[in-house]
Design a protein around this motif. Structure first.
Motif, PDB file in Angstrom:
ATOM      1  N   LYS A  41      20.042  25.186 -30.394  1.00 49.22           N
ATOM      2  CA  LYS A  41      20.312  24.593 -31.704  1.00 49.22           C
ATOM      3  C   LYS A  41      19.070  23.925 -32.280  1.00 49.22           C
ATOM      4  O   LYS A  41      18.802  24.011 -33.488  1.00 49.22           O
ATOM      5  CB  LYS A  41      21.448  23.575 -31.583  1.00 49.22           C
ATOM      6  CG  LYS A  41      22.821  24.198 -31.395  1.00 49.22           C
ATOM      7  CD  LYS A  41      23.903  23.132 -31.297  1.00 49.22           C
ATOM      8  CE  LYS A  41      25.278  23.774 -31.103  1.00 49.22           C
ATOM      9  NZ  LYS A  41      26.357  22.754 -30.976  1.00 49.22           N
ATOM     10  N   VAL A  42      18.312  23.266 -31.409  1.00 45.93           N
ATOM     11  CA  VAL A  42      17.067  22.635 -31.877  1.00 45.93           C
ATOM     12  C   VAL A  42      16.091  23.691 -32.384  1.00 45.93           C
ATOM     13  O   VAL A  42      15.474  23.545 -33.447  1.00 45.93           O
ATOM     14  CB  VAL A  42      16.442  21.799 -30.737  1.00 45.93           C
ATOM     15  CG1 VAL A  42      15.047  21.322 -31.132  1.00 45.93           C
ATOM     16  CG2 VAL A  42      17.333  20.617 -30.393  1.00 45.93           C
TER      17      VAL A  42
ATOM     18  N   ALA B   6      16.831  26.655 -33.472  1.00 42.95           N
ATOM     19  CA  ALA B   6      17.390  27.354 -34.635  1.00 42.95           C
ATOM     20  C   ALA B   6      17.286  26.536 -35.908  1.00 42.95           C
ATOM     21  O   ALA B   6      17.442  27.082 -37.016  1.00 42.95           O
ATOM     22  CB  ALA B   6      18.849  27.713 -34.368  1.00 42.95           C
ATOM     23  N   THR B   7      17.017  25.242 -35.785  1.00 45.26           N
ATOM     24  CA  THR B   7      16.922  24.371 -36.966  1.00 45.26           C
ATOM     25  C   THR B   7      15.603  23.617 -37.026  1.00 45.26           C
ATOM     26  O   THR B   7      15.474  22.663 -37.798  1.00 45.26           O
ATOM     27  CB  THR B   7      18.079  23.358 -36.958  1.00 45.26           C
ATOM     28  OG1 THR B   7      18.024  22.591 -35.746  1.00 45.26           O
ATOM     29  CG2 THR B   7      19.419  24.076 -37.044  1.00 45.26           C
ATOM     30  N   GLU B   8      14.635  24.009 -36.233  1.00 44.35           N
ATOM     31  CA  GLU B   8      13.376  23.268 -36.160  1.00 44.35           C
ATOM     32  C   GLU B   8      12.627  23.327 -37.486  1.00 44.35           C
ATOM     33  O   GLU B   8      12.539  24.380 -38.121  1.00 44.35           O
ATOM     34  CB  GLU B   8      12.495  23.834 -35.036  1.00 44.35           C
ATOM     35  CG  GLU B   8      11.233  23.034 -34.804  1.00 44.35           C
ATOM     36  CD  GLU B   8      10.410  23.608 -33.662  1.00 44.35           C
ATOM     37  OE1 GLU B   8       9.660  22.836 -33.046  1.00 44.35           O
ATOM     38  OE2 GLU B   8      10.505  24.810 -33.398  1.00 44.35           O
ATOM     39  N   SER B   9      12.066  22.203 -37.887  1.00 46.44           N
ATOM     40  CA  SER B   9      11.314  22.139 -39.145  1.00 46.44           C
ATOM     41  C   SER B   9      10.041  21.319 -38.992  1.00 46.44           C
ATOM     42  O   SER B   9       9.607  20.666 -39.933  1.00 46.44           O
ATOM     43  CB  SER B   9      12.186  21.525 -40.247  1.00 46.44           C
ATOM     44  OG  SER B   9      12.607  20.224 -39.867  1.00 46.44           O
TER      45      SER B   9
ATOM     46  N   ARG C   3       7.965  29.226 -38.130  1.00 41.62           N
ATOM     47  CA  ARG C   3       9.227  28.491 -38.159  1.00 41.62           C
ATOM     48  C   ARG C   3      10.358  29.364 -38.698  1.00 41.62           C
ATOM     49  O   ARG C   3      11.470  29.357 -38.168  1.00 41.62           O
ATOM     50  CB  ARG C   3       9.086  27.221 -39.019  1.00 41.62           C
ATOM     51  CG  ARG C   3       8.125  26.190 -38.466  1.00 41.62           C
ATOM     52  CD  ARG C   3       8.401  24.823 -39.090  1.00 41.62           C
ATOM     53  NE  ARG C   3       8.425  24.848 -40.537  1.00 41.62           N
ATOM     54  CZ  ARG C   3       7.382  24.638 -41.320  1.00 41.62           C
ATOM     55  NH1 ARG C   3       6.181  24.402 -40.764  1.00 41.62           N
ATOM     56  NH2 ARG C   3       7.480  24.664 -42.644  1.00 41.62           N
ATOM     57  N   ARG C   4      10.057  30.112 -39.754  1.00 44.04           N
ATOM     58  CA  ARG C   4      11.090  30.967 -40.344  1.00 44.04           C
ATOM     59  C   ARG C   4      11.534  32.050 -39.355  1.00 44.04           C
ATOM     60  O   ARG C   4      12.738  32.314 -39.198  1.00 44.04           O
ATOM     61  CB  ARG C   4      10.558  31.605 -41.627  1.00 44.04           C
ATOM     62  CG  ARG C   4      11.612  32.407 -42.378  1.00 44.04           C
ATOM     63  CD  ARG C   4      11.030  33.093 -43.603  1.00 44.04           C
ATOM     64  NE  ARG C   4      10.512  32.133 -44.560  1.00 44.04           N
ATOM     65  CZ  ARG C   4       9.240  32.008 -44.886  1.00 44.04           C
ATOM     66  NH1 ARG C   4       8.325  32.772 -44.286  1.00 44.04           N
ATOM     67  NH2 ARG C   4       8.843  31.130 -45.778  1.00 44.04           N
TER      68      ARG C   4
ATOM     69  N   ARG D 187      13.580  30.408 -36.449  1.00 49.44           N
ATOM     70  CA  ARG D 187      14.939  29.994 -36.847  1.00 49.44           C
ATOM     71  C   ARG D 187      15.864  31.195 -37.001  1.00 49.44           C
ATOM     72  O   ARG D 187      17.029  31.157 -36.582  1.00 49.44           O
ATOM     73  CB  ARG D 187      14.882  29.188 -38.151  1.00 49.44           C
ATOM     74  CG  ARG D 187      14.301  27.795 -38.009  1.00 49.44           C
ATOM     75  CD  ARG D 187      14.639  26.951 -39.226  1.00 49.44           C
ATOM     76  NE  ARG D 187      14.052  27.488 -40.438  1.00 49.44           N
ATOM     77  CZ  ARG D 187      12.888  27.099 -40.961  1.00 49.44           C
ATOM     78  NH1 ARG D 187      12.179  26.152 -40.350  1.00 49.44           N
ATOM     79  NH2 ARG D 187      12.424  27.619 -42.069  1.00 49.44           N
ATOM     80  N   SER D 188      15.361  32.270 -37.586  1.00 50.94           N
ATOM     81  CA  SER D 188      16.194  33.451 -37.802  1.00 50.94           C
ATOM     82  C   SER D 188      16.660  34.047 -36.478  1.00 50.94           C
ATOM     83  O   SER D 188      17.850  34.355 -36.309  1.00 50.94           O
ATOM     84  CB  SER D 188      15.400  34.488 -38.605  1.00 50.94           C
ATOM     85  OG  SER D 188      16.120  35.694 -38.719  1.00 50.94           O
TER      86      SER D 188
ATOM     87  N   ARG E 272      19.025  31.670 -34.446  1.00 52.88           N
ATOM     88  CA  ARG E 272      20.375  31.599 -35.025  1.00 52.88           C
ATOM     89  C   ARG E 272      21.233  32.750 -34.505  1.00 52.88           C
ATOM     90  O   ARG E 272      22.413  32.563 -34.179  1.00 52.88           O
ATOM     91  CB  ARG E 272      20.308  31.631 -36.552  1.00 52.88           C
ATOM     92  CG  ARG E 272      19.997  30.286 -37.187  1.00 52.88           C
ATOM     93  CD  ARG E 272      20.351  30.296 -38.671  1.00 52.88           C
ATOM     94  NE  ARG E 272      19.562  31.279 -39.411  1.00 52.88           N
ATOM     95  CZ  ARG E 272      18.429  31.014 -40.052  1.00 52.88           C
ATOM     96  NH1 ARG E 272      17.920  29.790 -40.025  1.00 52.88           N
ATOM     97  NH2 ARG E 272      17.789  31.963 -40.707  1.00 52.88           N
TER      98      ARG E 272
END
Length: 427
Positions: free
Chosen positions: A296-297, A299-302, A311-312, A315-316, A319
């Protein structure tokens, strides 16, 4: 008179060939021969008998070029050897040449062995890639097994040599996994290759942030990719032992500084989950809950210190991994090639397709259409035999493509204009 002499001299000087041809020209020459040969195949059926003769002449010329490159592998110049290996790599990945290579496989194998033993860095890496493509061209029969068995000890030796070049070791890791997947007939070969590859990501401290040098992270990625590829053909009994010994070690790789290694580790974890589900093994325990928190971290890291594209991408992918682990849903992909299409509907199938795509590059579509080995692996059946009329009807003209793109652009512009108008009204 002086002007005419100058013009003549300029014409003579411009007509002189360049004695030092670049490696890129030598590489593109191979593809030009093969592209012209493939284009001639469709034209020969539509045209006269003279075009068929031209096609045959082009194929013979292309084979002569390949013979020259095979001879150049043993040249004294390292630059010439690398250019020849690069040309063979492009030729083997862009065309199916099993009949041509069948009688020359032993000679080419001996030449590649010398490049792996005496070459340095880039030459060893190219030799490993050409070896993988040679094994792919030979298929899963006795010929492919012979190529794999003859060079397996040398691949393992370079892979485990800490003093060897990192790119050479990376290439050997890919070659070992791919050749074993294609041609290994005994379970002993499969188990020995798995144990050799898993040593790289089982080393203490591999997943602990910066403990892995940056130049070695591609090596760990290649080793993990090859290991997970071989995992897809493991018998059930061996998979159970892998789950017991390695399941708790894989999540440690998610904390690596390398985004490629993190993604490869995440995809391997999803693959292990999938294999465990097929065997009805239960992996739900307290460590799995901690793994879900890690996913989860990711998949949502920013974090701003990572590149935006990284990052993109992270996350993709994570997820999709998290969705599969939580609900068992896999996002199906469709691969289109020619008049056919293939569905990638599992992590095992995804790993297999990605492994072959990395080796073949842009030639993956041609091999999916014509290679009996790949069509057998992906369950596509025998290659389709299409006549010239069907091929011509399936092609879209440049004018039709232009009309389609124009209509799509117009529709997209209208849709965006509506949104922009509403946003302007709100403001």
């Amino acid at each position: 008179m002086p002007r005419s002499r100058r013009a003549a001299r300029r014409a003579q000087s411009s007509a002189k060939p360049d004695s030092q041809a670049s490696d890129d020209e030598a590489v593109s020459e191979v593809l030009s021969h093969y592209s012209s040969a493939s284009e001639g195949a469709s034209l020969a059926e539509e045209g006269t008998g003279s075009e068929a003769v031209n096609e045959q002449a082009q194929e013979e010329e292309a084979e002569d070029k390949l013979k020259e490159y095979m001879d150049s592998i043993l040249d004294k110049s390292a630059k010439t050897r690398q250019a020849a290996l690069q040309s063979l790599r492009l030729a083997f990945s862009s065309k199916t040449l099993s009949e041509f290579l069948l009688e020359r496989r032993l000679t080419l194998t001996d030449s590649l062995e010398k490049c792996l033993k005496k070459g340095k860095g880039e030459e060893q890496a190219l030799a490993g890639t050409v070896l993988t493509l040679l094994c792919l061209q030979m298929g899963s029969g006795p010929e492919g097994e012979e190529v794999f068995r003859s060079l397996k000890p040398l691949l393992v030796s370079i892979l485990t040599d800490s003093t060897a070049s990192p790119i050479a070791r990376q290439s050997c890791a890919t070659a070992l996994g791919m050749c074993c997947y294609i041609a290994a007939a005994d379970l002993e070969d499969l188990v020995s290759c798995l144990s050799c590859l898993e040593d790289f990501f089982n080393t203490p401290g591999v997943g602990e942030g910066s403990s892995v040098p940056a130049q070695h992270s591609p090596l760990h990625c290649s080793a993990l990719q090859s290991w997970s590829l071989l995992l897809t053909i493991c018998p059930t009994s061996h998979i159970k032992s892998i789950l017991d010994n390695h399941w708790l070690k894989l999540p440690l790789l998610l904390s690596s500084n390398s985004i490629a290694l993190r993604i490869m580790a995440g995809e391997t974890i999803a693959l292990v989950f999938e294999l465990a589900q097929d065997m009805e093994e239960d992996l739900c325990h307290q460590d799995t809950e901690f793994l879900r928190a890690q996913l989860k971290v990711l998949a949502t890291e920013s974090n701003k210190y990572r590149a935006k594209t990284d990052r993109r991408k992270q996350r993709s992918i994570f997820r999709d991994i998290l969705r599969f682990i939580e609900s068992g849903e896999y996002q199906e992909e469709t691969i289109r090639f020619g008049l056919e299409c293939m569905y990638v509907d599992s992590w095992a199938r995804r790993r297999t397709y990605q492994a072959f795509k990395e080796v073949l590059g842009s030639g993956i579509h041609h091999h999916l259409q014509n290679s009996e080995l790949l069509r057998e692996i992906f369950g596509l059946g025998p290659p389709l035999v299409l006549d010239a009329a069907t091929l011509k009807a399936s092609k879209v003209s440049r004018f039709e493509k232009h009309l389609y793109n124009s209509a799509a652009f117009k529709a997209r512009t209208k849709a965006r204009s509506r949104v922009r108008d509403k946003r302007a009204d709100v403001l």
